[in-house]
Design a protein around this motif. Structure first.
Motif, PDB file in Angstrom:
ATOM      1  N   TYR A   1       0.844  -1.191   0.000  1.00 25.49           N
ATOM      2  CA  TYR A   1       0.000   0.000   0.000  1.00 25.49           C
ATOM      3  C   TYR A   1       0.883   1.246   0.000  1.00 25.49           C
ATOM      4  CZ  TYR A   1      -3.973   2.931   1.456  1.00 25.49           C
ATOM      5  OH  TYR A   1      -4.960   3.887   1.524  1.00 25.49           O
TER       6      TYR A   1
ATOM      7  N   CYS B   1      -2.333  -2.579  -3.728  1.00 26.60           N
ATOM      8  CA  CYS B   1      -3.528  -1.724  -3.715  1.00 26.60           C
ATOM      9  C   CYS B   1      -3.658  -1.002  -5.049  1.00 26.60           C
ATOM     10  CB  CYS B   1      -3.439  -0.721  -2.579  1.00 26.60           C
ATOM     11  SG  CYS B   1      -4.844   0.424  -2.549  1.00 26.60           S
TER      12      CYS B   1
ATOM     13  N   SER C   1      -5.543  -5.119  -6.547  1.00 23.54           N
ATOM     14  CA  SER C   1      -6.869  -5.301  -5.978  1.00 23.54           C
ATOM     15  C   SER C   1      -7.149  -4.161  -5.011  1.00 23.54           C
ATOM     16  CB  SER C   1      -6.963  -6.653  -5.267  1.00 23.54           C
ATOM     17  OG  SER C   1      -8.315  -6.957  -4.988  1.00 23.54           O
ATOM     18  N   GLY C   2      -8.334  -4.145  -4.461  1.00 21.23           N
ATOM     19  CA  GLY C   2      -8.758  -3.046  -3.617  1.00 21.23           C
ATOM     20  C   GLY C   2      -8.336  -3.163  -2.165  1.00 21.23           C
ATOM     21  N   LEU C   3      -8.548  -2.079  -1.446  1.00 17.06           N
ATOM     22  CA  LEU C   3      -8.216  -2.000  -0.036  1.00 17.06           C
ATOM     23  C   LEU C   3      -9.024  -2.996   0.789  1.00 17.06           C
ATOM     24  CD1 LEU C   3      -6.347  -0.393   1.791  1.00 17.06           C
ATOM     25  CD2 LEU C   3      -8.148   1.320   2.033  1.00 17.06           C
ATOM     26  N   GLY C   4     -10.141  -3.435   0.267  1.00 16.13           N
ATOM     27  CA  GLY C   4     -10.934  -4.457   0.949  1.00 16.13           C
ATOM     28  C   GLY C   4     -10.149  -5.738   1.186  1.00 16.13           C
ATOM     29  N   GLN C   5      -9.159  -6.001   0.338  1.00  7.73           N
ATOM     30  CA  GLN C   5      -8.316  -7.188   0.510  1.00  7.73           C
ATOM     31  C   GLN C   5      -7.488  -7.105   1.793  1.00  7.73           C
ATOM     32  OE1 GLN C   5      -8.249  -9.965  -1.351  1.00  7.73           O
ATOM     33  NE2 GLN C   5      -9.859  -9.187  -2.672  1.00  7.73           N
TER      34      GLN C   5
ATOM     35  N   HIS D   1      -8.499  -5.433   4.499  1.00  2.00           N
ATOM     36  CA  HIS D   1      -9.496  -5.649   5.556  1.00  2.00           C
ATOM     37  C   HIS D   1      -9.789  -7.144   5.727  1.00  2.00           C
ATOM     38  CE1 HIS D   1     -12.921  -4.967   8.146  1.00  2.00           C
ATOM     39  NE2 HIS D   1     -13.639  -5.729   7.351  1.00  2.00           N
ATOM     40  N   GLU D   2      -9.992  -7.823   4.620  1.00  4.45           N
ATOM     41  CA  GLU D   2     -10.262  -9.265   4.666  1.00  4.45           C
ATOM     42  C   GLU D   2      -9.088 -10.028   5.276  1.00  4.45           C
ATOM     43  OE1 GLU D   2     -10.269 -12.772   1.451  1.00  4.45           O
ATOM     44  OE2 GLU D   2     -11.681 -11.153   0.992  1.00  4.45           O
TER      45      GLU D   2
ATOM     46  N   GLN E   1      -9.031  -9.567   8.998  1.00  3.83           N
ATOM     47  CA  GLN E   1     -10.096 -10.304   9.667  1.00  3.83           C
ATOM     48  C   GLN E   1      -9.790 -11.797   9.775  1.00  3.83           C
ATOM     49  OE1 GLN E   1     -12.793  -8.802  11.178  1.00  3.83           O
ATOM     50  NE2 GLN E   1     -11.566  -7.025  10.654  1.00  3.83           N
TER      51      GLN E   1
END
Length: 130
Positions: free
Chosen positions: A39, A77, A109-113, A115-116, A119
């Motif tokens: 990132y 990112c 890929s997106g920033l959601g990756q 977050h995932e 988690q």
């Protein structure tokens, strides 16, 4: 233990080297890396177009070899990459650009990756940044 590792620094930064050494130690210790996430300026670690001077350690090549050797999920990112001109083939075509610099094993890929990954990991470890 499962680790997610995020790198915010460019390849010439000491934190990029520390992140790589930490990742190597994680696997050597029998732990798992569920995702590497690059990132901000960390996206430059996936840029194939950067040439490292001969008298410096080529961390980009070391990251690539590490990811390939261990078949790791290495995500760059997409928003940070676009801002820095680090485009894969699909994004270069989408925006009408000719420069294509990250190639597999890197995946935009997106920033959601991130977050995932956070988690699903036991620990999120971040290197570099402001």
């Amino acid at each position: 233990m499962k680790f997610a590792i995020a790198l915010f620094s460019p390849p010439h930064s000491p934190s990029s080297r520390r992140a790589l050494r930490f990742a190597e130690a994680v696997l050597a210790g029998g732990h798992e890396i569920n995702r590497l996430f690059f990132y901000r300026d960390g996206v430059y670690n996936a840029a194939d177009s950067i040439v490292t001077p001969q008298d410096e350690s080529d961390l980009q090549a070391q990251w690539r070899a590490f990811v390939e050797r261990h078949a790791l999920d290495a995500v760059v990112c997409v928003a940070a990459a676009l801002r820095r001109g680090v485009l894969d083939t699909r994004e270069a075509q989408r925006y009408g650009r000719v420069a294509v610099v990250p190639t597999p094993p890197w995946e935009l890929s997106g920033l959601g990756q991130l977050h995932e990954a956070a988690q699903s990991a036991d620990r999120l470890i971040c290197f570099g940044g402001d």
